[in-house]
Motif scaffolding. Structure first.
Motif, PDB file in Angstrom:
ATOM      1  N   GLN A  61       0.835  -1.203   0.000  1.00 23.24           N
ATOM      2  CA  GLN A  61       0.000   0.000   0.000  1.00 23.24           C
ATOM      3  C   GLN A  61       0.868   1.251   0.000  1.00 23.24           C
ATOM      4  OE1 GLN A  61      -2.329  -1.046   3.517  1.00 23.24           O
ATOM      5  NE2 GLN A  61      -4.179  -1.203   2.274  1.00 23.24           N
ATOM      6  N   THR A  62       1.937   1.228   0.795  1.00 22.29           N
ATOM      7  CA  THR A  62       2.850   2.368   0.867  1.00 22.29           C
ATOM      8  C   THR A  62       3.578   2.574  -0.457  1.00 22.29           C
ATOM      9  OG1 THR A  62       3.194   2.043   3.251  1.00 22.29           O
ATOM     10  CG2 THR A  62       4.861   3.315   2.069  1.00 22.29           C
ATOM     11  N   LEU A  63       4.064   1.477  -1.050  1.00 18.47           N
ATOM     12  CA  LEU A  63       4.849   1.578  -2.285  1.00 18.47           C
ATOM     13  C   LEU A  63       4.001   2.046  -3.458  1.00 18.47           C
ATOM     14  CD1 LEU A  63       7.114  -1.610  -2.062  1.00 18.47           C
ATOM     15  CD2 LEU A  63       7.705   0.757  -1.499  1.00 18.47           C
ATOM     16  N   THR A  64       2.789   1.523  -3.573  1.00 17.87           N
ATOM     17  CA  THR A  64       1.948   1.925  -4.708  1.00 17.87           C
ATOM     18  C   THR A  64       1.585   3.406  -4.621  1.00 17.87           C
ATOM     19  OG1 THR A  64      -0.002   1.068  -3.511  1.00 17.87           O
ATOM     20  CG2 THR A  64       0.994  -0.355  -5.192  1.00 17.87           C
ATOM     21  N   LYS A  65       1.317   3.874  -3.429  1.00 14.49           N
ATOM     22  CA  LYS A  65       1.013   5.302  -3.273  1.00 14.49           C
ATOM     23  C   LYS A  65       2.252   6.144  -3.558  1.00 14.49           C
ATOM     24  CE  LYS A  65      -2.805   4.748  -0.012  1.00 14.49           C
ATOM     25  NZ  LYS A  65      -3.282   4.964   1.379  1.00 14.49           N
ATOM     26  N   ALA A  66       3.420   5.655  -3.143  1.00 12.32           N
ATOM     27  CA  ALA A  66       4.665   6.394  -3.352  1.00 12.32           C
ATOM     28  C   ALA A  66       4.987   6.576  -4.828  1.00 12.32           C
ATOM     29  CB  ALA A  66       5.824   5.691  -2.642  1.00 12.32           C
ATOM     30  N   CYS A  67       4.581   5.600  -5.649  1.00 12.44           N
ATOM     31  CA  CYS A  67       4.867   5.735  -7.076  1.00 12.44           C
ATOM     32  C   CYS A  67       3.645   6.208  -7.858  1.00 12.44           C
ATOM     33  CB  CYS A  67       5.429   4.433  -7.662  1.00 12.44           C
ATOM     34  SG  CYS A  67       4.360   2.997  -7.553  1.00 12.44           S
ATOM     35  N   GLY A  68       2.680   6.791  -7.150  1.00 13.57           N
ATOM     36  CA  GLY A  68       1.560   7.451  -7.804  1.00 13.57           C
ATOM     37  C   GLY A  68       0.467   6.538  -8.307  1.00 13.57           C
ATOM     38  N   ILE A  69       0.417   5.303  -7.811  1.00 13.45           N
ATOM     39  CA  ILE A  69      -0.637   4.376  -8.218  1.00 13.45           C
ATOM     40  C   ILE A  69      -1.675   4.357  -7.102  1.00 13.45           C
ATOM     41  CG2 ILE A  69      -1.173   2.031  -8.988  1.00 13.45           C
ATOM     42  CD1 ILE A  69       1.789   1.690  -9.683  1.00 13.45           C
ATOM     43  N   ASP A  70      -2.614   5.269  -7.159  1.00 13.17           N
ATOM     44  CA  ASP A  70      -3.554   5.456  -6.052  1.00 13.17           C
ATOM     45  C   ASP A  70      -4.720   4.474  -6.060  1.00 13.17           C
ATOM     46  OD1 ASP A  70      -2.084   7.613  -5.046  1.00 13.17           O
ATOM     47  OD2 ASP A  70      -3.074   9.007  -6.419  1.00 13.17           O
ATOM     48  N   ASN A  71      -4.995   3.889  -7.220  1.00 15.32           N
ATOM     49  CA  ASN A  71      -6.186   3.036  -7.318  1.00 15.32           C
ATOM     50  C   ASN A  71      -5.841   1.550  -7.383  1.00 15.32           C
ATOM     51  OD1 ASN A  71      -4.991   3.170  -9.799  1.00 15.32           O
ATOM     52  ND2 ASN A  71      -6.896   3.360 -10.968  1.00 15.32           N
ATOM     53  N   VAL A 318     -18.909 -26.043  -3.334  1.00 20.30           N
ATOM     54  CA  VAL A 318     -18.665 -25.068  -2.270  1.00 20.30           C
ATOM     55  C   VAL A 318     -17.173 -24.727  -2.236  1.00 20.30           C
ATOM     56  CG1 VAL A 318     -18.797 -24.601   0.205  1.00 20.30           C
ATOM     57  CG2 VAL A 318     -20.606 -25.918  -0.912  1.00 20.30           C
ATOM     58  N   ALA A 319     -16.880 -23.434  -2.200  1.00 19.67           N
ATOM     59  CA  ALA A 319     -15.497 -22.958  -2.098  1.00 19.67           C
ATOM     60  C   ALA A 319     -15.412 -22.001  -0.914  1.00 19.67           C
ATOM     61  CB  ALA A 319     -15.075 -22.260  -3.382  1.00 19.67           C
ATOM     62  N   VAL A 320     -14.405 -22.211  -0.059  1.00 25.19           N
ATOM     63  CA  VAL A 320     -14.226 -21.386   1.134  1.00 25.19           C
ATOM     64  C   VAL A 320     -12.852 -20.735   1.072  1.00 25.19           C
ATOM     65  CG1 VAL A 320     -14.338 -21.320   3.653  1.00 25.19           C
ATOM     66  CG2 VAL A 320     -15.569 -23.111   2.403  1.00 25.19           C
ATOM     67  N   VAL A 321     -12.790 -19.431   1.318  1.00 26.78           N
ATOM     68  CA  VAL A 321     -11.513 -18.720   1.259  1.00 26.78           C
ATOM     69  C   VAL A 321     -11.402 -17.770   2.448  1.00 26.78           C
ATOM     70  CG1 VAL A 321     -12.405 -16.837  -0.184  1.00 26.78           C
ATOM     71  CG2 VAL A 321      -9.960 -17.371  -0.228  1.00 26.78           C
ATOM     72  N   LEU A 322     -10.182 -17.636   2.971  1.00 25.25           N
ATOM     73  CA  LEU A 322      -9.876 -16.660   4.015  1.00 25.25           C
ATOM     74  C   LEU A 322      -9.001 -15.587   3.391  1.00 25.25           C
ATOM     75  CD1 LEU A 322      -9.880 -15.762   7.032  1.00 25.25           C
ATOM     76  CD2 LEU A 322      -7.818 -17.149   7.321  1.00 25.25           C
ATOM     77  N   MET A 323      -9.487 -14.340   3.367  1.00 27.08           N
ATOM     78  CA  MET A 323      -8.790 -13.288   2.655  1.00 27.08           C
ATOM     79  C   MET A 323      -8.931 -11.947   3.370  1.00 27.08           C
ATOM     80  SD  MET A 323     -11.582 -11.489   1.605  1.00 27.08           S
ATOM     81  CE  MET A 323     -10.766 -10.375   0.439  1.00 27.08           C
ATOM     82  N   LYS A 324      -8.090 -11.006   2.929  1.00 27.59           N
ATOM     83  CA  LYS A 324      -8.173  -9.636   3.440  1.00 27.59           C
ATOM     84  C   LYS A 324      -7.901  -8.675   2.288  1.00 27.59           C
ATOM     85  CE  LYS A 324      -6.449  -6.524   7.050  1.00 27.59           C
ATOM     86  NZ  LYS A 324      -5.597  -6.417   8.276  1.00 27.59           N
ATOM     87  N   ALA A 325      -8.800  -7.737   2.103  1.00 27.30           N
ATOM     88  CA  ALA A 325      -8.610  -6.666   1.123  1.00 27.30           C
ATOM     89  C   ALA A 325      -9.032  -5.366   1.801  1.00 27.30           C
ATOM     90  CB  ALA A 325      -9.400  -6.956  -0.154  1.00 27.30           C
ATOM     91  N   GLY A 326      -9.720  -4.497   1.080  1.00 33.51           N
ATOM     92  CA  GLY A 326     -10.165  -3.258   1.689  1.00 33.51           C
ATOM     93  C   GLY A 326     -11.667  -3.260   1.886  1.00 33.51           C
ATOM     94  N   ASP A 327     -12.336  -2.288   1.286  1.00 33.35           N
ATOM     95  CA  ASP A 327     -13.784  -2.219   1.394  1.00 33.35           C
ATOM     96  C   ASP A 327     -14.427  -3.212   0.429  1.00 33.35           C
ATOM     97  OD1 ASP A 327     -13.474  -1.066  -1.108  1.00 33.35           O
ATOM     98  OD2 ASP A 327     -13.881   0.969  -0.417  1.00 33.35           O
ATOM     99  N   ARG A 329     -15.880  -2.827  -2.408  1.00 28.82           N
ATOM    100  CA  ARG A 329     -15.483  -2.637  -3.800  1.00 28.82           C
ATOM    101  C   ARG A 329     -14.160  -3.329  -4.091  1.00 28.82           C
ATOM    102  NH1 ARG A 329     -11.801  -0.320  -6.475  1.00 28.82           N
ATOM    103  NH2 ARG A 329     -10.864   0.451  -4.546  1.00 28.82           N
ATOM    104  N   GLU A 330     -13.212  -3.179  -3.171  1.00 22.85           N
ATOM    105  CA  GLU A 330     -11.889  -3.776  -3.380  1.00 22.85           C
ATOM    106  C   GLU A 330     -11.950  -5.297  -3.280  1.00 22.85           C
ATOM    107  OE1 GLU A 330      -7.247  -2.895  -2.105  1.00 22.85           O
ATOM    108  OE2 GLU A 330      -8.883  -1.946  -1.013  1.00 22.85           O
ATOM    109  N   ILE A 331     -12.778  -5.809  -2.380  1.00 21.59           N
ATOM    110  CA  ILE A 331     -12.939  -7.253  -2.268  1.00 21.59           C
ATOM    111  C   ILE A 331     -13.491  -7.829  -3.566  1.00 21.59           C
ATOM    112  CG2 ILE A 331     -14.221  -9.095  -1.093  1.00 21.59           C
ATOM    113  CD1 ILE A 331     -14.118  -7.286   1.428  1.00 21.59           C
ATOM    114  N   ARG A 332     -14.529  -7.178  -4.112  1.00 15.85           N
ATOM    115  CA  ARG A 332     -15.113  -7.631  -5.372  1.00 15.85           C
ATOM    116  C   ARG A 332     -14.106  -7.540  -6.512  1.00 15.85           C
ATOM    117  NH1 ARG A 332     -20.652  -8.099  -6.315  1.00 15.85           N
ATOM    118  NH2 ARG A 332     -21.949  -7.933  -4.451  1.00 15.85           N
TER     119      ARG A 332
END
Length: 358
Positions: A61-71, A318-327, A329-332
């Protein structure tokens, strides 16, 4: 007592032999042992990857923002029990302690040049420059099925165990590359095929190879070897002909699941807690439902994850996943396949068919 609340390793980092034994249990090759009992060891092994994954996600997250990739979309996950077992069965000589993708991170960006910018920044970052052990450039050398993306394998020191480390596979893709990869998985879910592992219907596999090649042409990157030298017009002609026969653009699932959040089965309403961002998502393909359980404590989250996986292991619907993203929108955006949503692939194909730049 719930068997999944019992953990084996305690304060010790597991040895390679212990991790290998977990995989042998998943394959039914440890006589006299109950898989249900042994699954908890898998839960703790994956739990040991959680903090390194969170730290890598924060760094990205830090690196992408540092190089101007905000999205940029940045997500992490641990490997599913069924996927571990299938990989052990598919590759001769594979063992669980050798798996490079027990923990996975992905970054989705707009352009090909952004993919390499993120990788270059990680390669020069003081915390991670010495952790990268392998690089697989599937953009310059696509996989035979048409898959493209840049993969880095990291060997990350564990912050809680001196001298110990875990492997993490980082995938960096453009949105176009990601749309292709997740649509193929969505098709596997929806049509009960196994194209991701190189199996399944030959015509459908060729269809996705053509789509991947059209995308590669639009991104000015090399084509898979099977289609090297084929120009854009011929690729498009072959695709249109095959689409008329298969009509996959109409058949591919497009966000056809009912979603709900389950906070009642494991969490008391009398206790006010804040979720830590990790979520267990359970996709029931036959029922077209996606149930999400927010996690409050990672160790307990692994226990729930293992229990859900064990209970549904024989059911390919059935598929089960453990994950972490943002809100949401980002999860989708990170995991559209769990929403049975291939609409981004369809949208990008339509742009090509009607002569609009991606």
């Amino acid at each position: 007592m719930n068997i999944f609340q019992l953990f084996r390793f305690g304060d010790d980092f597991p040895s390679n032999n212990e991790v290998r034994a977990i995989g042998q249990s998943l394959l039914g090759r440890r006589r006299g042992l109950d898989l249900r009992y042994d699954c908890k060891y898998l839960g703790e092994w994956r739990y040991l990857h959680i903090r390194p994954l969170e730290e890598l996600r924060a760094k990205l997250q830090t690196l992408t923002k540092a190089c101007g990739i905000d999205n940029a979309v940045i997500a992490v996950r641990v490997k599913r029990m069924r996927a571990i077992r299938d990989k052990l069965l598919r590759f001769e000589g594979m063992s669980m302690e050798r798996m490079q993708d027990m923990a996975g991170a992905r970054v989705i960006v707009e352009r090909v040049e952004d993919v390499y910018r993120v990788a270059d920044m990680l390669k020069t970052d003081i915390d991670y420059k010495d952790t990268i052990t392998k690089t697989y450039d599937y953009i310059q050398s696509p996989k035979p099925d048409g898959y493209r993306g840049l993969h880095l394998v990291l060997r990350v020191p564990h912050p809680e165990y001196e001298g110990k480390s875990v492997r993490i596979e980082l995938q960096i893709r453009t949105k176009t590359q990601h749309a292709w990869a997740t649509a193929l998985e969505t098709a596997d879910f929806g049509f009960q095929t196994e194209m991701k592992t190189g199996a399944g219907d030959v015509a459908m596999r060729w269809y996705f190879l053509l789509v991947g090649s059209l995308f590669a042409t639009k991104e000015n990157t090399p084509l898979p070897k099977a289609l090297e030298g084929v120009d854009f017009a011929e690729l498009l002609s072959q695709f249109v002909s095959l689409e008329k026969r298969l009509t996959l653009l109409d058949q591919l699932p497009k966000s056809g699941v009912e979603t709900r959040i389950d906070e009642t089965e494991y969490w008391s309403s009398e206790v006010v807690r804040t979720p830590n961002g990790w979520q267990i998502m359970t996709l029931d393909i036959a029922k077209k439902t996606l149930t999400t359980i927010p996690i409050f404590e990672n160790i307990y989250g692994q226990e729930i994850f293992v229990e859900r996986e064990y209970d549904t292991l024989p059911d390919r619907n059935v598929a089960v996943v453990l994950m972490k993203a943002g809100d949401e929108r980002e999860i989708r955006a990170a995991y559209p396949n769990y929403f049975l949503d291939a609409s981004e692939l369809v949208r990008q194909i339509d742009l090509i068919r009607w002569g609009t730049t991606l």
